[in-house]
Design a protein around this motif. Structure first.
Motif, PDB file in Angstrom:
ATOM      1  N   THR A   2      53.967  72.641  35.891  1.00 43.43           N
ATOM      2  CA  THR A   2      52.991  73.601  36.381  1.00 43.43           C
ATOM      3  C   THR A   2      51.614  72.951  36.453  1.00 43.43           C
ATOM      4  N   VAL A   3      50.900  73.194  37.521  1.00 38.05           N
ATOM      5  CA  VAL A   3      49.536  72.684  37.668  1.00 38.05           C
ATOM      6  C   VAL A   3      48.638  73.461  36.710  1.00 38.05           C
ATOM      7  N   VAL A   4      47.849  72.723  35.923  1.00 42.34           N
ATOM      8  CA  VAL A   4      46.964  73.383  34.960  1.00 42.34           C
ATOM      9  C   VAL A   4      45.489  73.150  35.242  1.00 42.34           C
ATOM     10  N   SER A   5      45.161  72.143  36.061  1.00 43.88           N
ATOM     11  CA  SER A   5      43.763  71.904  36.382  1.00 43.88           C
ATOM     12  C   SER A   5      43.649  71.195  37.728  1.00 43.88           C
ATOM     13  N   LEU A   6      42.489  71.317  38.322  1.00 40.20           N
ATOM     14  CA  LEU A   6      42.172  70.629  39.562  1.00 40.20           C
ATOM     15  C   LEU A   6      40.977  69.744  39.261  1.00 40.20           C
ATOM     16  N   ASP A   7      41.205  68.438  39.230  1.00 37.97           N
ATOM     17  CA  ASP A   7      40.139  67.520  38.850  1.00 37.97           C
ATOM     18  C   ASP A   7      39.443  66.883  40.042  1.00 37.97           C
ATOM     19  N   GLY A   8      40.049  66.948  41.200  1.00 34.56           N
ATOM     20  CA  GLY A   8      39.423  66.381  42.383  1.00 34.56           C
ATOM     21  C   GLY A   8      40.152  66.854  43.622  1.00 34.56           C
ATOM     22  N   LEU A   9      39.414  66.962  44.710  1.00 36.89           N
ATOM     23  CA  LEU A   9      39.996  67.400  45.977  1.00 36.89           C
ATOM     24  C   LEU A   9      39.311  66.633  47.097  1.00 36.89           C
ATOM     25  N   TRP A  10      40.110  66.031  47.954  1.00 38.19           N
ATOM     26  CA  TRP A  10      39.594  65.293  49.099  1.00 38.19           C
ATOM     27  C   TRP A  10      40.270  65.789  50.355  1.00 38.19           C
ATOM     28  N   ARG A  11      39.525  65.842  51.435  1.00 36.36           N
ATOM     29  CA  ARG A  11      40.080  66.213  52.731  1.00 36.36           C
ATOM     30  C   ARG A  11      40.599  64.932  53.386  1.00 36.36           C
ATOM     31  N   ALA A  12      41.780  65.016  53.973  1.00 36.70           N
ATOM     32  CA  ALA A  12      42.387  63.886  54.670  1.00 36.70           C
ATOM     33  C   ALA A  12      42.674  64.293  56.113  1.00 36.70           C
ATOM     34  N   PRO A  13      42.720  63.335  57.033  1.00 34.03           N
ATOM     35  CA  PRO A  13      42.924  63.683  58.438  1.00 34.03           C
ATOM     36  C   PRO A  13      44.316  64.251  58.741  1.00 34.03           C
ATOM     37  N   ASP A  14      45.305  63.888  57.940  1.00 32.54           N
ATOM     38  CA  ASP A  14      46.657  64.401  58.169  1.00 32.54           C
ATOM     39  C   ASP A  14      47.472  64.299  56.881  1.00 32.54           C
ATOM     40  N   ARG A  15      48.679  64.825  56.934  1.00 31.16           N
ATOM     41  CA  ARG A  15      49.536  64.869  55.745  1.00 31.16           C
ATOM     42  C   ARG A  15      49.892  63.464  55.237  1.00 31.16           C
ATOM     43  N   ALA A  16      50.150  62.543  56.155  1.00 32.77           N
ATOM     44  CA  ALA A  16      50.504  61.176  55.762  1.00 32.77           C
ATOM     45  C   ALA A  16      49.349  60.504  55.014  1.00 32.77           C
ATOM     46  N   ALA A  17      48.130  60.692  55.510  1.00 35.66           N
ATOM     47  CA  ALA A  17      46.960  60.115  54.844  1.00 35.66           C
ATOM     48  C   ALA A  17      46.765  60.743  53.469  1.00 35.66           C
ATOM     49  N   ALA A  18      47.015  62.045  53.365  1.00 39.97           N
ATOM     50  CA  ALA A  18      46.910  62.724  52.064  1.00 39.97           C
ATOM     51  C   ALA A  18      47.936  62.164  51.086  1.00 39.97           C
ATOM     52  N   ALA A  19      49.143  61.904  51.556  1.00 36.75           N
ATOM     53  CA  ALA A  19      50.187  61.342  50.696  1.00 36.75           C
ATOM     54  C   ALA A  19      49.817  59.927  50.244  1.00 36.75           C
ATOM     55  N   ARG A  20      49.203  59.140  51.148  1.00 44.13           N
ATOM     56  CA  ARG A  20      48.775  57.779  50.762  1.00 44.13           C
ATOM     57  C   ARG A  20      47.698  57.834  49.688  1.00 44.13           C
ATOM     58  N   LEU A  21      46.747  58.756  49.836  1.00 48.97           N
ATOM     59  CA  LEU A  21      45.691  58.888  48.832  1.00 48.97           C
ATOM     60  C   LEU A  21      46.281  59.334  47.496  1.00 48.97           C
ATOM     61  N   GLU A  22      47.176  60.311  47.535  1.00 53.88           N
ATOM     62  CA  GLU A  22      47.804  60.785  46.297  1.00 53.88           C
ATOM     63  C   GLU A  22      48.539  59.650  45.591  1.00 53.88           C
ATOM     64  N   ALA A  23      49.297  58.862  46.336  1.00 49.46           N
ATOM     65  CA  ALA A  23      50.037  57.744  45.741  1.00 49.46           C
ATOM     66  C   ALA A  23      49.080  56.707  45.157  1.00 49.46           C
ATOM     67  N   ALA A  24      47.993  56.433  45.872  1.00 49.60           N
ATOM     68  CA  ALA A  24      47.016  55.450  45.386  1.00 49.60           C
ATOM     69  C   ALA A  24      46.361  55.936  44.096  1.00 49.60           C
ATOM     70  N   ILE A  25      46.040  57.225  44.019  1.00 48.40           N
ATOM     71  CA  ILE A  25      45.422  57.768  42.806  1.00 48.40           C
ATOM     72  C   ILE A  25      46.406  57.717  41.641  1.00 48.40           C
ATOM     73  N   LYS A  26      47.662  58.004  41.900  1.00 48.56           N
ATOM     74  CA  LYS A  26      48.678  57.968  40.833  1.00 48.56           C
ATOM     75  C   LYS A  26      48.842  56.564  40.252  1.00 48.56           C
ATOM     76  N   ARG A  27      48.574  55.532  41.058  1.00 46.77           N
ATOM     77  CA  ARG A  27      48.701  54.144  40.575  1.00 46.77           C
ATOM     78  C   ARG A  27      47.493  53.671  39.773  1.00 46.77           C
ATOM     79  N   LEU A  28      46.405  54.423  39.771  1.00 47.85           N
ATOM     80  CA  LEU A  28      45.202  54.021  39.034  1.00 47.85           C
ATOM     81  C   LEU A  28      45.427  54.106  37.522  1.00 47.85           C
ATOM     82  N   SER A  29      44.672  53.304  36.791  1.00 47.31           N
ATOM     83  CA  SER A  29      44.675  53.411  35.326  1.00 47.31           C
ATOM     84  C   SER A  29      43.914  54.681  34.934  1.00 47.31           C
TER      85      SER A  29
END
Length: 83
Positions: A2-29
Motif C-alpha cells: 500500500t502506498v503510504v506517502s508521496l515524496d516526489g512527483l514529476w510530469r513526463a511526456p508519456d508513459r514510457a518516459a515515466a517508467a524510465r524515470l521510475e526505474a532510474a529513481i529505484k536504482r538510486l542509493s
C-alpha cells in the motif's frame, strides 16, 4: 504494498518516459533519493546526462489528491524546465 506517502512527483511526456524515470529513481542509493527529495527540480544534478530534460517537478500535490482524483494530470508541463 500500500502506498503510504508521496515524496516526489514529476510530469513526463508519456508513459514510457515515466517508467524510465521510475526505474532510474529505484536504482538510486538512499542518499541519492534523499538528495532528490530535497531538490526535486535538480534531476540533472542527480542523474547528469543519463536522463533527457523532459521531466518537470510538480510541487504541492498530496498523496490524497492523487488517490482521490483531485490532481489534474492533464495540466500542461512546468515551463521552467526545457523540453
Amino acid at each position: 504494498r500500500t502506498v503510504v506517502s508521496l515524496d516526489g512527483l514529476w510530469r513526463a511526456p508519456d508513459r514510457a518516459a515515466a517508467a524510465r524515470l521510475e526505474a532510474a529513481i529505484k536504482r538510486l542509493s538512499k542518499a541519492q533519493k534523499l538528495a532528490l527529495m530535497a531538490r526535486p527540480d535538480a534531476l540533472d544534478a542527480v542523474f547528469g546526462t543519463a536522463l533527457p530534460p523532459c521531466y518537470a517537478p510538480v510541487p504541492g500535490v498530496t498523496l490524497e489528491q492523487c488517490l482521490t482524483g483531485g490532481f489534474d494530470d492533464a495540466a500542461p508541463p512546468d515551463a521552467s524546465r526545457p523540453a
